[in-house]
Scaffold this motif. Structure first.
Motif, PDB file in Angstrom:
ATOM      1  N   LYS A 289       0.838  -1.194   0.000  1.00 20.97           N
ATOM      2  CA  LYS A 289       0.000   0.000   0.000  1.00 20.97           C
ATOM      3  C   LYS A 289       0.875   1.247   0.000  1.00 20.97           C
ATOM      4  CE  LYS A 289      -3.763  -2.216   2.609  1.00 20.97           C
ATOM      5  NZ  LYS A 289      -4.623  -2.153   3.822  1.00 20.97           N
ATOM      6  N   LYS A 290       0.263   2.353  -0.401  1.00 21.84           N
ATOM      7  CA  LYS A 290       0.922   3.650  -0.323  1.00 21.84           C
ATOM      8  C   LYS A 290       0.307   4.419   0.835  1.00 21.84           C
ATOM      9  CE  LYS A 290       1.871   3.900  -5.297  1.00 21.84           C
ATOM     10  NZ  LYS A 290       1.695   4.693  -6.541  1.00 21.84           N
ATOM     11  N   ILE A 291       1.125   4.687   1.858  1.00 23.22           N
ATOM     12  CA  ILE A 291       0.604   5.276   3.094  1.00 23.22           C
ATOM     13  C   ILE A 291       1.432   6.502   3.467  1.00 23.22           C
ATOM     14  CG2 ILE A 291       0.006   4.869   5.498  1.00 23.22           C
ATOM     15  CD1 ILE A 291      -0.039   1.895   4.934  1.00 23.22           C
ATOM     16  N   GLU A 292       0.732   7.573   3.791  1.00 23.92           N
ATOM     17  CA  GLU A 292       1.365   8.788   4.300  1.00 23.92           C
ATOM     18  C   GLU A 292       0.940   8.976   5.761  1.00 23.92           C
ATOM     19  OE1 GLU A 292       1.424  13.606   3.370  1.00 23.92           O
ATOM     20  OE2 GLU A 292      -0.277  12.379   2.759  1.00 23.92           O
ATOM     21  N   LEU A 293       1.917   9.208   6.630  1.00 21.93           N
ATOM     22  CA  LEU A 293       1.627   9.446   8.047  1.00 21.93           C
ATOM     23  C   LEU A 293       1.783  10.932   8.329  1.00 21.93           C
ATOM     24  CD1 LEU A 293       1.031   8.376  10.903  1.00 21.93           C
ATOM     25  CD2 LEU A 293       3.497   8.126  11.227  1.00 21.93           C
ATOM     26  N   ASP A 323      -3.622  -1.536   8.160  1.00 22.03           N
ATOM     27  CA  ASP A 323      -4.013  -2.860   7.691  1.00 22.03           C
ATOM     28  C   ASP A 323      -5.494  -2.934   7.352  1.00 22.03           C
ATOM     29  OD1 ASP A 323      -3.976  -5.528   7.076  1.00 22.03           O
ATOM     30  OD2 ASP A 323      -3.952  -6.220   9.142  1.00 22.03           O
ATOM     31  N   HIS A 324      -6.362  -2.640   8.337  1.00 25.86           N
ATOM     32  CA  HIS A 324      -7.811  -2.741   8.130  1.00 25.86           C
ATOM     33  C   HIS A 324      -8.400  -1.499   7.472  1.00 25.86           C
ATOM     34  CE1 HIS A 324      -8.015  -6.493  10.085  1.00 25.86           C
ATOM     35  NE2 HIS A 324      -7.938  -6.075  11.338  1.00 25.86           N
ATOM     36  N   GLY A 325      -7.893  -0.331   7.862  1.00 25.95           N
ATOM     37  CA  GLY A 325      -8.549   0.902   7.442  1.00 25.95           C
ATOM     38  C   GLY A 325      -8.298   1.288   6.003  1.00 25.95           C
ATOM     39  N   LEU A 326      -7.043   1.328   5.589  1.00 26.36           N
ATOM     40  CA  LEU A 326      -6.696   1.823   4.250  1.00 26.36           C
ATOM     41  C   LEU A 326      -6.808   0.721   3.197  1.00 26.36           C
ATOM     42  CD1 LEU A 326      -3.622   4.079   5.080  1.00 26.36           C
ATOM     43  CD2 LEU A 326      -5.979   4.772   4.665  1.00 26.36           C
ATOM     44  N   GLU A 327      -7.290   1.105   2.031  1.00 25.98           N
ATOM     45  CA  GLU A 327      -7.422   0.172   0.930  1.00 25.98           C
ATOM     46  C   GLU A 327      -6.104   0.063   0.158  1.00 25.98           C
ATOM     47  OE1 GLU A 327     -11.089   2.986   0.966  1.00 25.98           O
ATOM     48  OE2 GLU A 327      -8.900   3.134   1.153  1.00 25.98           O
ATOM     49  N   GLN A 331      -7.858  -0.564  -5.066  1.00 27.25           N
ATOM     50  CA  GLN A 331      -9.180  -0.324  -4.475  1.00 27.25           C
ATOM     51  C   GLN A 331      -9.467   1.164  -4.337  1.00 27.25           C
ATOM     52  OE1 GLN A 331      -8.512  -2.559  -0.898  1.00 27.25           O
ATOM     53  NE2 GLN A 331      -9.554  -4.394  -1.659  1.00 27.25           N
ATOM     54  N   ARG A 332      -8.440   1.945  -3.994  1.00 27.12           N
ATOM     55  CA  ARG A 332      -8.637   3.390  -3.836  1.00 27.12           C
ATOM     56  C   ARG A 332      -8.922   4.044  -5.192  1.00 27.12           C
ATOM     57  NH1 ARG A 332      -7.367   5.535   1.070  1.00 27.12           N
ATOM     58  NH2 ARG A 332      -6.981   7.597   0.156  1.00 27.12           N
ATOM     59  N   ARG A 333      -8.240   3.592  -6.236  1.00 28.11           N
ATOM     60  CA  ARG A 333      -8.519   4.143  -7.566  1.00 28.11           C
ATOM     61  C   ARG A 333      -9.953   3.834  -7.978  1.00 28.11           C
ATOM     62  NH1 ARG A 333      -3.369   2.166  -9.003  1.00 28.11           N
ATOM     63  NH2 ARG A 333      -4.362   0.383 -10.028  1.00 28.11           N
ATOM     64  N   ALA A 334     -10.390   2.609  -7.707  1.00 29.63           N
ATOM     65  CA  ALA A 334     -11.753   2.220  -8.079  1.00 29.63           C
ATOM     66  C   ALA A 334     -12.795   3.029  -7.312  1.00 29.63           C
ATOM     67  CB  ALA A 334     -11.955   0.725  -7.814  1.00 29.63           C
ATOM     68  N   ALA A 335     -12.441   3.465  -6.099  1.00 32.29           N
ATOM     69  CA  ALA A 335     -13.368   4.248  -5.281  1.00 32.29           C
ATOM     70  C   ALA A 335     -13.250   5.744  -5.553  1.00 32.29           C
ATOM     71  CB  ALA A 335     -13.126   3.967  -3.804  1.00 32.29           C
ATOM     72  N   GLY A 336     -12.418   6.132  -6.510  1.00 35.70           N
ATOM     73  CA  GLY A 336     -12.249   7.542  -6.838  1.00 35.70           C
ATOM     74  C   GLY A 336     -11.384   8.290  -5.857  1.00 35.70           C
ATOM     75  N   LYS A 337     -10.519   7.568  -5.140  1.00 35.21           N
ATOM     76  CA  LYS A 337      -9.630   8.198  -4.170  1.00 35.21           C
ATOM     77  C   LYS A 337      -8.208   8.209  -4.705  1.00 35.21           C
ATOM     78  CE  LYS A 337     -12.093   6.494  -0.047  1.00 35.21           C
ATOM     79  NZ  LYS A 337     -11.922   5.730   1.216  1.00 35.21           N
ATOM     80  N   PRO A 338      -7.350   9.102  -4.194  1.00 38.21           N
ATOM     81  CA  PRO A 338      -5.942   9.033  -4.577  1.00 38.21           C
ATOM     82  C   PRO A 338      -5.306   7.748  -4.065  1.00 38.21           C
ATOM     83  CG  PRO A 338      -6.281  10.614  -2.794  1.00 38.21           C
ATOM     84  CD  PRO A 338      -7.634  10.213  -3.266  1.00 38.21           C
ATOM     85  N   GLU A 339      -4.308   7.251  -4.786  1.00 39.60           N
ATOM     86  CA  GLU A 339      -3.661   6.002  -4.385  1.00 39.60           C
ATOM     87  C   GLU A 339      -3.015   6.112  -2.999  1.00 39.60           C
ATOM     88  OE1 GLU A 339      -0.873   4.675  -7.231  1.00 39.60           O
ATOM     89  OE2 GLU A 339      -2.381   4.152  -8.754  1.00 39.60           O
ATOM     90  N   LEU A 340      -2.534   7.298  -2.658  1.00 36.12           N
ATOM     91  CA  LEU A 340      -1.844   7.496  -1.387  1.00 36.12           C
ATOM     92  C   LEU A 340      -2.861   7.628  -0.251  1.00 36.12           C
ATOM     93  CD1 LEU A 340       0.902   7.982   0.037  1.00 36.12           C
ATOM     94  CD2 LEU A 340       0.536  10.429  -0.327  1.00 36.12           C
ATOM     95  N   GLY A 341      -2.903   6.631   0.620  1.00 33.36           N
ATOM     96  CA  GLY A 341      -3.765   6.698   1.789  1.00 33.36           C
ATOM     97  C   GLY A 341      -3.109   7.493   2.898  1.00 33.36           C
ATOM     98  N   GLU A 438     -18.625   4.826   6.444  1.00 30.74           N
ATOM     99  CA  GLU A 438     -18.214   3.779   5.526  1.00 30.74           C
ATOM    100  C   GLU A 438     -17.856   4.372   4.174  1.00 30.74           C
ATOM    101  OE1 GLU A 438     -19.650  -0.753   4.347  1.00 30.74           O
ATOM    102  OE2 GLU A 438     -20.799   0.480   5.756  1.00 30.74           O
ATOM    103  N   GLY A 439     -16.686   4.002   3.697  1.00 28.23           N
ATOM    104  CA  GLY A 439     -16.198   4.505   2.422  1.00 28.23           C
ATOM    105  C   GLY A 439     -15.353   5.755   2.538  1.00 28.23           C
ATOM    106  N   LYS A 440     -15.380   6.403   3.707  1.00 29.77           N
ATOM    107  CA  LYS A 440     -14.631   7.660   3.861  1.00 29.77           C
ATOM    108  C   LYS A 440     -13.534   7.589   4.922  1.00 29.77           C
ATOM    109  CE  LYS A 440     -18.214  10.799   2.192  1.00 29.77           C
ATOM    110  NZ  LYS A 440     -18.994  12.033   2.468  1.00 29.77           N
ATOM    111  N   GLY A 441     -13.679   6.729   5.925  1.00 29.05           N
ATOM    112  CA  GLY A 441     -12.616   6.615   6.911  1.00 29.05           C
ATOM    113  C   GLY A 441     -13.130   6.531   8.333  1.00 29.05           C
TER     114      GLY A 441
END
Length: 881
Positions: A289-293, A323-327, A331-341, A438-441
């Protein structure tokens, strides 16, 4: 750069001083691997920091010494007294350079070539020459580097994060035909390092103090606080005027000493976050995954003891979010979100505690999957789940062994997660709440005390025994039973309940819970109900008497009582008696009243925290200016302060005080204020909301009462809403909005609600502004129901509540005012109601969006008269939609 150098000089001087003793110890015990590793690490740290700061001369000497120590550490070179003497000479050279750096701010000139040559010769295994001191003459032109030495040095540098488990196989380098002094290869840090500023550098003036010493000091201060409390109680009982002034001075000094010692224990919460960036990085690589803290408020301070106890829960929650929260990126692209969680950590002070937010912009908590898991584990029936709100269903994740993970991984999903986090947070007197879409965080909110050593507590009595209730757990205090307008305790299936602001509040009798009184509840006299909140559940604790608040010193529970989970500790009161400290979380677990699970419909509405005008309100009574008592809703007042007059300053025509690291404006109720004689104190009501605070200077605090606030007439005097009969006396009710404006800050720059005629639903996420507006709107003739979110407003619609007009803040978390308007217009009994949108920054674009969403009108809210006029106009319009 000066600050970095000062810190570097402090740490380097400490390290060099420690190295002297460590080298002498190594000389006596050449096979002491632990001491040798410690010496190597210290020299390596000095060398690495020198390179970062661009201190090339220091780095070269340290590098040459490190090469020799590296062979000692690897076992390929024997430790000899001559070798130790040479290393000590290198340390002397380092000290000489550091001393010059302190005095001038730059490395002094000098020729270290002979010293480095001797160290390189020792590294090659040649006989060690006599000690060579660093020369003070200008440095000569450097010779070429030794490739063999450079290769070995690079190998030593590569191995330096790694702690040696055992000596490596001997490696004997072949010396070159012509020995040359060792010159390290150029490093990126050297070429890019900023030049060192000239001028003397003063090392940071700090000392290292053992934690045990600080703990002993805290214990002594705690005992001093107890003694102070005892003296104050004795003087109150005897009314000895001669002791009043010196005791006030003693109390002031004790408070300052307590604050000072507490500061020594305080550490920034960022210390508990240091390992999280690495954890998130490894997690992202492991999960693909691509994750930004993002970390905010890292400098927020809290007690070291609390800090240690929350490290593990925070780590687990961050890993859970990843693990559980971020796609996954797909999955994020399919949901219209940026790849970077994104995972966000935020910490800030609120009252006497710390709020920590851990959030992500991921998939949110899946309500349907949670329901399926709940049914599978038999935690609730389908009928019970049907009666629960989404928020209540989401709270099942705090149950032991509960997990929605599709598969067990090395990261999480083993069923020992959030229940352990919740238990650990509650052990330190904290609470944990969540908000998920759901779907937003999902965002978790952890509320913990600043310190576990000294806390403010409410002293109560049950069946003749006194107990302390930490104020962090007290929502409000209600008089119950007896005659008059006191709230009445009712019974449903032998369970005591109380109707409080249209909600059914479950009650627990403290005396019966602790088996102190076996009399039936009907035979009991009137008492009090302490309304408390555990997680998202609100319940009341019935006690016989309430005394006052007192700062208590928390002592651990004796081993014989540790199985009694209703107690979190004990303390000694001012009169010398020992009492137990109640734990609302433990009481909830012991009785099941506050446990997560099915809740009565009326309690659901209650948990929303709605407030209505025309009902009993907790009021703070005080005097200011004339003889007429003044009143303000207690919910508006954040703190009562008793400030020494010496701390009040005057600047730019305003009174100010340094309050919790910021300047807080003070407004005198009388319109003017002349400092009394030194040594006196000033009573101040502190109002705060988010990052703003204002103090209202009054003459004296009179009482806290609970009355129906019926304001009669409107006052023509600025700053007052009107008059009300409270405790049999005519009392002026102040207009907090007017006084807040006098402080000069725009308290209405963030959204606040407004009013309508007969029945008004006010939707505002700021508790401060809800408390601020309800009394004033009630005084203007409106019946107001206030809730703190759009979701709670829609829940009221589902329960059949009806209103004549809806006033909503636009900017709110989760479902905002625009989303609320769309939901109202889409369906249901409210679809034709007039709706007014409010914003502290209303402009043409916000106006356009509000009208498009379905609002009847929209306006700014800093002008109360304009708001009231808009309400009247909306209600007068026959057809609105």
């Amino acid at each position: 750069m000066d600050d970095l150098l000062a810190d570097f000089l402090t740490e380097t001087n400490e390290g060099l001083a420690a190295l002297d003793g460590a080298l002498l110890k190594l000389e006596k015990a050449p096979d002491d691997r632990q001491t040798l590793s410690e010496i190597f690490r210290n020299v390596h740290t000095i060398k690495g920091t020198c390179g970062f700061l661009g201190l090339s001369r220091l780095e070269k000497v340290a590098h040459a010494a490190e090469n020799v120590l590296g062979r000692y550490r690897d076992g390929t070179l024997q430790v000899t007294p001559e070798g130790i003497t040479l290393i000590l000479s290198a340390l002397d050279g380092l000290k000489s350079i550091v001393a010059g750096l302190e005095s001038t701010g730059a490395e002094p000139p000098g020729d270290d070539a002979p010293l480095i040559a001797a160290l390189d010769a020792a590294w090659r295994g040649e006989a060690v020459a006599a000690p060579i001191a660093a020369a003070t003459a200008p440095p000569s032109e450097e010779a070429g580097s030794d490739p063999v030495a450079d290769a070995a040095a690079a190998e030593a540098l590569f191995d330096a994060p790694a702690e040696p488990e055992a000596p490596r196989a001997p490696v004997v380098p072949v010396p070159p035909a012509t020995p040359a002094p060792h010159v390290p290869a150029p490093r990126a840090e050297e070429s890019e390092a900023a030049p060192v500023a000239a001028g003397p550098i003063t090392p940071a003036q700090t000392i290292r103090v053992s934690v045990d010493v600080l703990e002993d000091l805290m214990t002594l201060v705690s005992e001093l606080v107890l003694t102070r409390n005892q003296l104050l109680q004795l003087v109150r009982a005897r009314s000895d005027a001669a002791l009043t002034v010196p005791l006030q001075r003693l109390s002031h000094i004790t408070s300052e000493l307590q604050e000072g010692v507490m500061k020594t224990r305080m550490q920034p919460i960022g210390n508990a976050w240091q390992k999280l960036p690495r954890i998130v990085r490894d997690l992202a690589n492991e999960l693909g995954k691509k994750i930004e803290l993002v970390m905010k408020g890292a400098d927020t301070e809290l007690d070291r003891q609390v800090l240690e106890l929350i490290k593990d829960p925070l780590t687990h929650m961050v890993r859970n979010s990843g693990d559980h929260g971020l796609e996954t990126p797909e999955q994020r692209r399919a949901a219209g979100k940026p790849e970077l969680g994104r995972i966000t950590l935020n910490a800030y002070h609120e009252g006497g505690h710390i709020i920590i937010e851990i959030g992500d912009d991921g998939r949110g908590l899946p309500a349907e999957r949670i329901k399926a898991k709940v049914l599978a584990q038999g935690l609730a029936t389908e009928a019970e789940l049907a009666g629960m709100s989404e928020r209540e269903i989401q709270h099942f994740i705090f149950r032991a062994g509960f997990s929605t993970a599709a598969a067990v991984t090395s990261v999480s999903g083993r069923g020992v997660g959030m229940d352990v986090v919740k238990t650990n947070v509650e052990k330190i007197g904290g609470t944990i709440e969540l908000r998920s879409v759901e779907g937003k965080g999902t965002t978790f909110f952890i509320k913990i005390p600043l310190t576990l050593a000294i806390v403010s507590a409410l002293i109560v009595e049950a069946a003749g025994e006194r107990f302390a209730v930490p104020q962090i757990g007290v929502v409000e205090l209600v008089r119950a039973g007896g005659s008059g307008e006191a709230a009445q305790i009712e019974r449903i299936h032998d369970t005591p309940v109380m109707r409080l602001r249209e909600r059914l509040l479950p009650l627990v009798s403290l005396s019966r819970l602790l088996q102190l009184d076996t009399r039936p509840e009907e035979a009991r006299e009137e008492g009090f109900v302490i309304v408390t909140q555990v997680g998202g559940n609100v319940f009341g604790i019935i006690v016989d008497k309430v005394f006052d608040t007192e700062e208590i010193v928390v002592k651990p529970v004796a081993p014989i009582l540790r199985h009694v989970t209703m107690f979190s500790g004990n303390t000694i009161l001012g009169d010398g008696s020992v009492i137990m400290i109640l734990d609302p979380n433990g009481i909830a677990r012991a009785t099941g009243v506050g446990a997560d699970g099915p809740v009565d419909d009326a309690v659901k509405v209650a948990a929303m925290g709605s407030a209505r005008s025309g009902e009993r309100t907790a009021l703070l009574l005080f005097s200011a200016g004339d003889d007429t008592p003044k009143a303000v809703p207690l919910g508006l007042v954040a703190r009562l302060e008793d400030l020494p007059v010496e701390s009040i300053e005057h600047s730019g025509g305003k009174f100010l005080v340094q309050y919790r690291g910021k300047l807080m404006p003070l407004v005198p109720m009388s319109g003017h204020w002349s400092p009394p004689e030194r040594g006196r104190r000033q009573a101040v009501l502190v109002f705060n909301d988010r990052d703003r605070a204002m103090g209202l200077m009054v003459d004296a605090i009179l009482d806290v009462v609970e009355e129906v606030l019926n304001i009669e007439g409107t006052s023509e005097q600025p700053g007052f809403l009107g008059s009300s009969v409270i405790c049999g006396k005519v009392t002026d009710v102040i207009d907090c909005s007017w006084w807040l404006h006098q402080a000069g800050d725009d308290w209405f720059r963030q959204p606040a609600p407004d009013v309508s005629e007969p029945r008004l639903l006010l939707v505002e996420d700021s508790a401060f502004f809800r408390h601020l507006l309800v009394p004033g709107l009630g005084a203007a003739g409106y019946a107001v129901t206030a809730v703190n979110s759009a979701a709670e407003a829609l829940a009221l619609r589902e329960h059949g509540a009806m209103f004549d007009i809806i006033v909503s803040d636009i900017e709110m978390p989760d479902l905002d005012g625009l989303g609320l308007a769309r939901a109202v217009r889409a369906e249901g009994a409210w679809s034709e109601l007039p709706m007014l949108a409010l914003s502290g920054r209303m402009d043409a674009e916000r106006m356009r969006k509000a009208m498009a969403a379905g609002f009847t009108t929209a306006l700014g809210k800093s002008d109360r008269e304009a708001l009231l006029g808009a309400m009247r106009e909306c209600l007068a319009t026959p057809t609105l939609v």
